[in-house]
Write a protein that holds these residues in place. Structure first.
Motif, PDB file in Angstrom:
ATOM      1  N   MET A   1      42.791  -4.319  39.370  1.00 12.83           N
ATOM      2  CA  MET A   1      42.831  -2.865  39.336  1.00 12.83           C
ATOM      3  C   MET A   1      43.428  -2.325  38.042  1.00 12.83           C
ATOM      4  SD  MET A   1      43.938  -1.908  43.240  1.00 12.83           S
ATOM      5  CE  MET A   1      43.238  -2.776  44.642  1.00 12.83           C
ATOM      6  N   PHE A   2      43.772  -3.203  37.126  1.00 11.14           N
ATOM      7  CA  PHE A   2      44.419  -2.781  35.886  1.00 11.14           C
ATOM      8  C   PHE A   2      43.703  -3.356  34.672  1.00 11.14           C
ATOM      9  CE2 PHE A   2      47.652  -2.398  39.077  1.00 11.14           C
ATOM     10  CZ  PHE A   2      48.383  -1.274  38.704  1.00 11.14           C
ATOM     11  N   GLU A   3      43.718  -2.586  33.561  1.00 12.53           N
ATOM     12  CA  GLU A   3      43.327  -3.142  32.276  1.00 12.53           C
ATOM     13  C   GLU A   3      44.577  -3.721  31.629  1.00 12.53           C
ATOM     14  OE1 GLU A   3      42.079  -0.349  29.354  1.00 12.53           O
ATOM     15  OE2 GLU A   3      43.347   1.261  30.108  1.00 12.53           O
ATOM     16  N   GLN A   4      44.442  -4.858  30.987  1.00 11.67           N
ATOM     17  CA  GLN A   4      45.605  -5.580  30.484  1.00 11.67           C
ATOM     18  C   GLN A   4      45.553  -5.703  28.964  1.00 11.67           C
ATOM     19  OE1 GLN A   4      48.046  -6.684  32.444  1.00 11.67           O
ATOM     20  NE2 GLN A   4      47.098  -6.375  34.430  1.00 11.67           N
ATOM     21  N   ASN A   5      46.669  -5.487  28.323  1.00 10.26           N
ATOM     22  CA  ASN A   5      46.864  -5.942  26.947  1.00 10.26           C
ATOM     23  C   ASN A   5      48.342  -6.246  26.777  1.00 10.26           C
ATOM     24  OD1 ASN A   5      48.340  -3.634  26.202  1.00 10.26           O
ATOM     25  ND2 ASN A   5      46.488  -2.532  25.626  1.00 10.26           N
ATOM     26  N   GLU A   7      50.780  -4.642  25.492  1.00 10.78           N
ATOM     27  CA  GLU A   7      51.765  -3.560  25.504  1.00 10.78           C
ATOM     28  C   GLU A   7      51.809  -2.773  26.816  1.00 10.78           C
ATOM     29  OE1 GLU A   7      50.953  -1.105  22.177  1.00 10.78           O
ATOM     30  OE2 GLU A   7      51.396  -2.651  20.681  1.00 10.78           O
ATOM     31  N   TYR A   8      50.690  -2.706  27.536  1.00 12.63           N
ATOM     32  CA  TYR A   8      50.677  -1.880  28.729  1.00 12.63           C
ATOM     33  C   TYR A   8      49.596  -2.372  29.688  1.00 12.63           C
ATOM     34  CZ  TYR A   8      46.602   0.251  26.536  1.00 12.63           C
ATOM     35  OH  TYR A   8      45.385   0.456  25.943  1.00 12.63           O
ATOM     36  N   ALA A   9      49.666  -1.875  30.906  1.00 14.73           N
ATOM     37  CA  ALA A   9      48.641  -2.190  31.902  1.00 14.73           C
ATOM     38  C   ALA A   9      48.327  -0.904  32.650  1.00 14.73           C
ATOM     39  CB  ALA A   9      49.132  -3.274  32.851  1.00 14.73           C
ATOM     40  N   ASN A  10      47.280  -0.217  32.240  1.00 18.83           N
ATOM     41  CA  ASN A  10      46.883   1.031  32.885  1.00 18.83           C
ATOM     42  C   ASN A  10      45.967   0.753  34.069  1.00 18.83           C
ATOM     43  OD1 ASN A  10      48.278   2.746  31.170  1.00 18.83           O
ATOM     44  ND2 ASN A  10      46.564   2.957  29.758  1.00 18.83           N
ATOM     45  N   ALA A  11      46.100   1.567  35.093  1.00 21.88           N
ATOM     46  CA  ALA A  11      45.175   1.467  36.218  1.00 21.88           C
ATOM     47  C   ALA A  11      43.770   1.819  35.734  1.00 21.88           C
ATOM     48  CB  ALA A  11      45.611   2.409  37.334  1.00 21.88           C
ATOM     49  N   LEU A  12      42.798   0.977  36.071  1.00 22.27           N
ATOM     50  CA  LEU A  12      41.423   1.198  35.637  1.00 22.27           C
ATOM     51  C   LEU A  12      40.865   2.526  36.142  1.00 22.27           C
ATOM     52  CD1 LEU A  12      39.983  -2.391  36.225  1.00 22.27           C
ATOM     53  CD2 LEU A  12      40.298  -1.275  34.012  1.00 22.27           C
ATOM     54  N   ILE A  13      41.327   2.959  37.311  1.00 17.24           N
ATOM     55  CA  ILE A  13      40.811   4.189  37.900  1.00 17.24           C
ATOM     56  C   ILE A  13      41.164   5.409  37.059  1.00 17.24           C
ATOM     57  CG2 ILE A  13      42.820   4.681  39.356  1.00 17.24           C
ATOM     58  CD1 ILE A  13      39.062   5.008  40.304  1.00 17.24           C
ATOM     59  N   CYS A  14      42.052   5.254  36.097  1.00 22.12           N
ATOM     60  CA  CYS A  14      42.381   6.370  35.207  1.00 22.12           C
ATOM     61  C   CYS A  14      41.165   6.826  34.393  1.00 22.12           C
ATOM     62  CB  CYS A  14      43.524   5.994  34.263  1.00 22.12           C
ATOM     63  SG  CYS A  14      45.135   5.905  35.085  1.00 22.12           S
ATOM     64  N   GLN A 171      37.400  -4.140  42.828  1.00 23.19           N
ATOM     65  CA  GLN A 171      36.049  -4.083  42.265  1.00 23.19           C
ATOM     66  C   GLN A 171      35.254  -2.922  42.859  1.00 23.19           C
ATOM     67  OE1 GLN A 171      34.742  -8.017  43.257  1.00 23.19           O
ATOM     68  NE2 GLN A 171      35.736  -8.976  41.490  1.00 23.19           N
ATOM     69  N   GLU A 172      35.454  -2.670  44.135  1.00 21.39           N
ATOM     70  CA  GLU A 172      34.738  -1.562  44.768  1.00 21.39           C
ATOM     71  C   GLU A 172      35.269  -0.217  44.311  1.00 21.39           C
ATOM     72  OE1 GLU A 172      33.867  -4.339  48.677  1.00 21.39           O
ATOM     73  OE2 GLU A 172      34.992  -2.483  48.935  1.00 21.39           O
ATOM     74  N   LEU A 173      36.563  -0.126  44.039  1.00 20.22           N
ATOM     75  CA  LEU A 173      37.122   1.097  43.470  1.00 20.22           C
ATOM     76  C   LEU A 173      36.547   1.354  42.081  1.00 20.22           C
ATOM     77  CD1 LEU A 173      39.133   3.438  43.788  1.00 20.22           C
ATOM     78  CD2 LEU A 173      40.912   1.928  42.879  1.00 20.22           C
ATOM     79  N   ALA A 174      36.415   0.286  41.291  1.00 22.40           N
ATOM     80  CA  ALA A 174      35.811   0.415  39.958  1.00 22.40           C
ATOM     81  C   ALA A 174      34.346   0.832  40.074  1.00 22.40           C
ATOM     82  CB  ALA A 174      35.940  -0.896  39.195  1.00 22.40           C
ATOM     83  N   TYR A 175      33.645   0.259  41.040  1.00 25.59           N
ATOM     84  CA  TYR A 175      32.243   0.627  41.264  1.00 25.59           C
ATOM     85  C   TYR A 175      32.131   2.102  41.647  1.00 25.59           C
ATOM     86  CZ  TYR A 175      27.763   1.066  43.671  1.00 25.59           C
ATOM     87  OH  TYR A 175      26.531   1.495  44.087  1.00 25.59           O
ATOM     88  N   LEU A 176      33.025   2.567  42.519  1.00 28.52           N
ATOM     89  CA  LEU A 176      33.012   3.968  42.917  1.00 28.52           C
ATOM     90  C   LEU A 176      33.213   4.877  41.715  1.00 28.52           C
ATOM     91  CD1 LEU A 176      32.955   6.146  45.121  1.00 28.52           C
ATOM     92  CD2 LEU A 176      35.405   5.748  45.464  1.00 28.52           C
TER      93      LEU A 176
END
Length: 207
Positions: A1-5, A7-14, A171-176
């Protein structure tokens, strides 16, 4: 549910913020991200719970809160019911497990059910994903459920694989999100209901 690098990990749903312009605020992204952050906190420290069963039930119920927010969006955009089960199987499984805990029906009439142990040959009933999908997706099979569970001992509850379930609903949240952002009609419906214009411009505070 997060993008990773690094420095930070933002929620993908953002990425739902893309529904508005740079001066607007889309509450959907933040409301989803807030719950995703809370789930992350639970997943990272199960030791706060007194026992594994309490932790797993609690985590499943928090996943259910995420599923309910997804349900609200699916209702608002009138997502076709006939393909929901194909596109959102983990979402539906979470809701059905939550139904089991919230509305146990005949399970309340069993004696000292065991949780998350290896099935034994003497188990009369094993309550697992298949059982939950069959008996906790509605009321049509309640008669059979009561016949199978009423006054039974040797009942075993096998929780779903929480890692797989979390990945699946993520994955389903990302699909939505993708469906919403790629469909201008869905986007317009939600913008009208969830975007506060000029939120970041300073004009809102002066009005």
């Amino acid at each position: 549910m997060f993008e990773q690098n690094e420095e930070y990990a933002n929620a993908l749903i953002c990425n739902l913020h893309e529904l508005g312009d740079s001066e607007s605020h889309n509450c959907l992204a933040c409301n989803f991200a807030d719950l995703v952050e809370r789930l992350k906190g639970l997943a990272q420290d199960f030791s706060k719970f007194s026992d594994a069963v309490t932790g797993k039930i609690t985590y499943l119920l928090w996943l259910y809160l995420l599923a309910e927010r997804m349900q609200e969006i699916l209702m608002l955009i009138s997502f076709p019911e006939e393909i929901k089960s194909q596109k959102f199987p983990n979402f539906l499984l979470v809701k059905r497990w939550a139904n089991f805990f919230k509305h146990p029906k005949a399970f309340f009439l069993t004696h000292h059910a065991q949780y998350d142990q290896a099935p034994q040959g003497g188990n009369e009933v094993v309550i697992d994903d298949s059982f939950i999908n069959r008996f906790y997706s509605g009321d049509k099979k309640n008669k059979e459920l009561y016949e199978r569970l009423t006054n039974k001992a040797d009942v075993l509850v096998l929780f779903p694989d929480l890692v797989a379930l979390t990945k699946g609903i993520g994955q389903e949240l990302a699909y939505l999100s993708d469906v919403i952002r790629s469909n201008p009609i869905y986007g317009e419906i939600l913008v009208n209901k969830s975007v506060l214009e000029e939120y970041y411009s300073g004009q809102l505070a002066d009005s």
